[in-house]
Design a protein around this motif. Structure first.
Motif, mmCIF file in Angstrom:
data_model
loop_
_atom_site.group_PDB
_atom_site.id
_atom_site.type_symbol
_atom_site.label_atom_id
_atom_site.label_comp_id
_atom_site.label_asym_id
_atom_site.label_seq_id
_atom_site.Cartn_x
_atom_site.Cartn_y
_atom_site.Cartn_z
ATOM 1 N N GLY A 1 2.093 -6.051 -2.073
ATOM 2 C CA GLY A 1 1.265 -6.647 -3.116
ATOM 3 C C GLY A 1 0.066 -5.790 -3.476
ATOM 4 N N ASP A 2 -0.440 -5.013 -2.516
ATOM 5 C CA ASP A 2 -1.518 -4.060 -2.824
ATOM 6 C C ASP A 2 -1.048 -3.067 -3.882
ATOM 7 N N LYS B 1 -5.086 -14.168 -4.563
ATOM 8 C CA LYS B 1 -4.068 -13.684 -3.617
ATOM 9 C C LYS B 1 -4.774 -12.762 -2.622
ATOM 10 N N HIS C 1 6.389 -6.670 2.158
ATOM 11 C CA HIS C 1 5.291 -7.608 1.888
ATOM 12 C C HIS C 1 4.145 -7.352 2.863
ATOM 13 N N HIS C 2 4.469 -7.232 4.129
ATOM 14 C CA HIS C 2 3.472 -6.932 5.173
ATOM 15 C C HIS C 2 4.127 -5.981 6.161
ATOM 16 N N ASP D 1 0.103 -11.768 -10.836
ATOM 17 C CA ASP D 1 0.782 -10.555 -10.396
ATOM 18 C C ASP D 1 2.258 -10.909 -10.225
ATOM 19 N N LYS E 1 6.655 -4.734 -7.086
ATOM 20 C CA LYS E 1 6.131 -4.790 -5.714
ATOM 21 C C LYS E 1 6.372 -3.440 -5.034
ATOM 22 N N HIS F 1 -1.039 -6.150 3.819
ATOM 23 C CA HIS F 1 -0.043 -6.625 2.853
ATOM 24 C C HIS F 1 0.195 -5.550 1.795
ATOM 25 N N HIS G 1 -4.533 -11.978 0.380
ATOM 26 C CA HIS G 1 -3.858 -11.107 1.341
ATOM 27 C C HIS G 1 -3.722 -9.683 0.824
ATOM 28 N N SER G 2 -3.919 -9.481 -0.488
ATOM 29 C CA SER G 2 -3.914 -8.115 -1.033
ATOM 30 C C SER G 2 -5.322 -7.536 -1.060
#
Length: 273
Positions: free
Chosen positions: A28-29, A63, A249-250, A171, A235, A25, A65-66
């Motif tokens: 967001g990272d 979150k 996003h991904h 975030d 982002k 992801h 996924h980050s």
């Protein structure tokens, strides 16, 4: 290396991790990196040496996924080697999976099912009050995550129990997997919403380490209320290839995109040197 430059160096680690693992992801990272860098290198009392101490500060990556950003920060902090993360991330049998895994040192709980981090942190903060501990509890949530009802149940509980040892960070990059947050589930005045739940609200430039540190220090002075830091971020921060683009996003960069992203991150580092 100063912390601003470090945040961009850690972004490079994340890019290498995602390319090697063939997934992640990434957007967001990139947006959350200054938040994590400030917490782990300037604010929180947590290290490999005290990770079993009952007085350490506690952090939950709600979150989840980050996670790639969290792995990069924990590696830089000395919990495990970054080379191991890059080589093993998302491989079969690896502990470095696509969401936080508490089988790894430095990770308090598995997360990734959105909406769980804040309620769990309410319990952690309440336990600290009951045990008369001085630790603080931090969680980072995505703004898309705030559509989960459990977030607001946690927000009510935190206010009810006057958990001034709890600090949540949003975030606020305004993008989620399905598009703009305001189109998917709008937040109106997010600060007013948290304030109506009895929280102290601080809004800052979320990719600015000095502003974040000032916010976290201010939160420590507030008594009788939890604090939320609304971190207004970008982002995909760090490269025009990714910035403010929901499709990042991904995503795994192509070779051409990889080279341009790394060039952009290097330029940021050089400017901050």
């Amino acid at each position: 290396m100063n912390l601003d430059a470090l945040a961009y160096k850690l972004r490079k680690d994340v890019i290498n991790m995602i390319v090697a693992g063939k997934g992640g992801h990434i957007g967001g990272d990139m947006s959350v990196m200054e938040i994590l860098t400030t917490l782990y290198f300037k604010e929180m009392n947590i290290s490999p040496e005290n990770m079993d101490s009952p007085d350490r500060d506690l952090f939950v990556m709600s979150k989840g996924h980050s996670v790639e950003a969290l792995y990069a920060v924990l590696a830089e902090k000395g919990f495990f080697p970054i080379e191991q993360v890059i080589n093993e991330f998302s491989k079969f049998g690896s502990k470095f999976i696509g969401h936080p895994n508490n089988k790894l040192p430095g990770i308090e709980m598995n997360s990734g099912s959105l909406g769980h981090g804040l309620p769990v942190c309410v319990g952690m903060a309440l336990a600290g009050k009951m045990d008369k501990r001085d630790y603080r509890v931090y969680t980072v949530m995505g703004d898309g995550e705030l559509a989960e009802g459990s977030v607001w149940e946690g927000a009510m509980s935190a206010s009810h129990y006057k958990l001034d040892n709890l600090c949540a960070v949003v975030d606020r990059n305004r993008l989620q997997i399905s598009g703009n947050t305001e189109d998917v589930m709008h937040h109106d005045d997010l600060g007013a919403r948290f304030s109506s739940f009895g929280w102290n609200v601080i809004s800052v430039e979320g990719n600015n380490i000095d502003a974040l540190y000032e916010a976290f220090e201010s939160a420590k002075t507030v008594k009788g209320r939890p604090t939320v830091v609304i971190a207004n971020t970008t982002k995909g921060c760090g490269s025009s290839v990714m910035e403010n683009k929901a499709n990042w996003h991904h995503k795994v960069p192509t070779q051409e995109e990889y080279e341009q992203i790394m060039k952009d991150l290097d330029a940021h580092m050089e400017a901050l040197a």
